[in-house]
Design an enzyme around this catalytic site. Sequence first.
Site, PDB file in Angstrom:
ATOM      1  CB  THR A 173      -0.826   0.011   1.318  1.00 45.25           C
ATOM      2  OG1 THR A 173      -1.729  -1.075   1.283  1.00 45.25           O
ATOM      3  CG2 THR A 173      -1.579   1.310   1.523  1.00 45.25           C
ATOM      4  CB  VAL A 201     -13.941  -1.898   1.965  1.00 49.22           C
ATOM      5  CG1 VAL A 201     -13.389  -0.489   2.005  1.00 49.22           C
ATOM      6  CG2 VAL A 201     -14.731  -2.119   0.672  1.00 49.22           C
ATOM      7  N   GLY A 202     -10.772  -2.104   3.100  1.00 46.51           N
ATOM      8  CA  GLY A 202      -9.841  -1.873   4.216  1.00 46.51           C
ATOM      9  C   GLY A 202      -9.922  -0.467   4.778  1.00 46.51           C
ATOM     10  CG  ASP A 203      -6.393   0.904   6.750  1.00 43.17           C
ATOM     11  OD1 ASP A 203      -6.248   0.051   5.858  1.00 43.17           O
ATOM     12  OD2 ASP A 203      -5.445   1.527   7.246  1.00 43.17           O
ATOM     13  CB  THR A 222       0.531   0.927   5.460  1.00 44.00           C
ATOM     14  OG1 THR A 222       0.659  -0.383   4.906  1.00 44.00           O
ATOM     15  CG2 THR A 222       1.855   1.302   6.089  1.00 44.00           C
ATOM     16  N   GLY A 223      -1.116  -1.343   7.094  1.00 50.97           N
ATOM     17  CA  GLY A 223      -1.181  -2.499   7.993  1.00 50.97           C
ATOM     18  C   GLY A 223      -2.518  -3.173   7.741  1.00 50.97           C
ATOM     19  N   GLY A 225      -6.047  -3.435   7.636  1.00 43.47           N
ATOM     20  CA  GLY A 225      -6.970  -2.315   7.729  1.00 43.47           C
ATOM     21  C   GLY A 225      -7.989  -2.417   8.846  1.00 43.47           C
TER      22      GLY A 225
HETATM   23  N1  ASP Z   1      -4.168  -1.173   4.902  1.00 44.24           N
HETATM   24  C1  ASP Z   1      -4.355  -1.992   3.745  1.00 44.24           C
HETATM   25  C2  ASP Z   1      -5.658  -2.720   3.848  1.00 44.24           C
HETATM   26  O1  ASP Z   1      -5.935  -3.303   4.888  1.00 44.24           O
HETATM   27  C3  ASP Z   1      -3.270  -2.978   3.526  1.00 44.24           C
HETATM   28  C4  ASP Z   1      -1.885  -2.524   3.876  1.00 44.24           C
HETATM   29  O2  ASP Z   1      -1.622  -1.377   4.161  1.00 44.24           O
HETATM   30  O3  ASP Z   1      -1.019  -3.374   3.868  1.00 44.24           O
HETATM   31  O4  ASP Z   1      -6.367  -2.746   2.894  1.00 44.24           O
END
Ligand code: ASP
Length: 312
Positions: A173, A201-203, A222-223, A225
């Site tokens: 991301t 759907v993520g964050d 990022t991580g 979500g």
């Molecule tokens: N945050 C993103 C999601 O969960 C993925 C990521 O940042 O690795 O969609």
Amino acid sequence: MLYAQTMAMGIIAVHGGLDTSREKQYMEILQEAALQGHELLSKNRIQALEAVLRVLEESSKFNCGYGSVLNFDGVVEMDAAIIDGVSNRFAAVAAIQDVEHPISVARALLEKTSNVILAGAGAVKFARKQGFPTANCVSKEQREAWRQARESLARGEKPAQNLYTGLAYYADTVGCVVWDGEGLAAASSTGGYSLKTPGRVGDTPSLGGGIFASKTCAVVCTGIGETFIETLTAKYVDEVIAGGSEPQQAVKSALKRLHKLKKAEGGILAVNARGMVGAAFNAGRFPVVVVADGKLLDHYQPVNLTQELSVH
Ligand code: ASP
């Protein structure tokens, strides 16, 4: 030594995602993206953000646009969002397919409608109406990684791939925060995580979860979500900065809180209304590039809390 904090007029800070490679070829693309954005910063901060993210969406090396990770069914579904801290306008597309630049669709939504989020087929329909053509977002590498992961699952084994990046040495991301001397804004773009449930759907398009901007700060995360959404981590960073902390302190405190509440990994990048940058992470790698006043800051290092906040 340059410590993860800077002060200068006109800032662009870009991250390449959690666990992303810091090899030269990845850093160079991030740098190129940041410099392109900086060219436009004095003209229009939203345009600058879009320019940064378009470079990264075009590259097959990052988990956004072309090169996104595949969902469980082998389809790319992308999320992208953009927010202006001056006008308080936010717009995002979620689970959008077959467009080269989700971030540009989000920008069109921001500037041409009063809607805030469009998802799935509706987002694609809007994109086509705005003139964004059909595009293939599935790279050969990610298709192959997905095939191998599904084979592992069929054998009852855990897939060997990295959840964030899809592959062992790959990028994730992307997100960007800007301060143009007058206002703050933020944008993010992602393919989500590997093998995610179709429609998930993520964050990235979750206001206050993975992204936020105000007159106080601009922040991107990022991580996984879900953990950012349930803890409203981006909004928390804004509140801590509004309470008087510097961005570096705020992102560290947000990461500690995320770890305490969810035992989660993350990377957080923020800038405040004085152009001070903060960045911290607790998983492997988190490449961040900062351009201040047109100059690339050499060897910018986010604070690494991986040992202190280990999740393993
Ligand atoms: N945050 C993103 C999601 O969960 C993925 C990521 O940042 O690795 O969609």
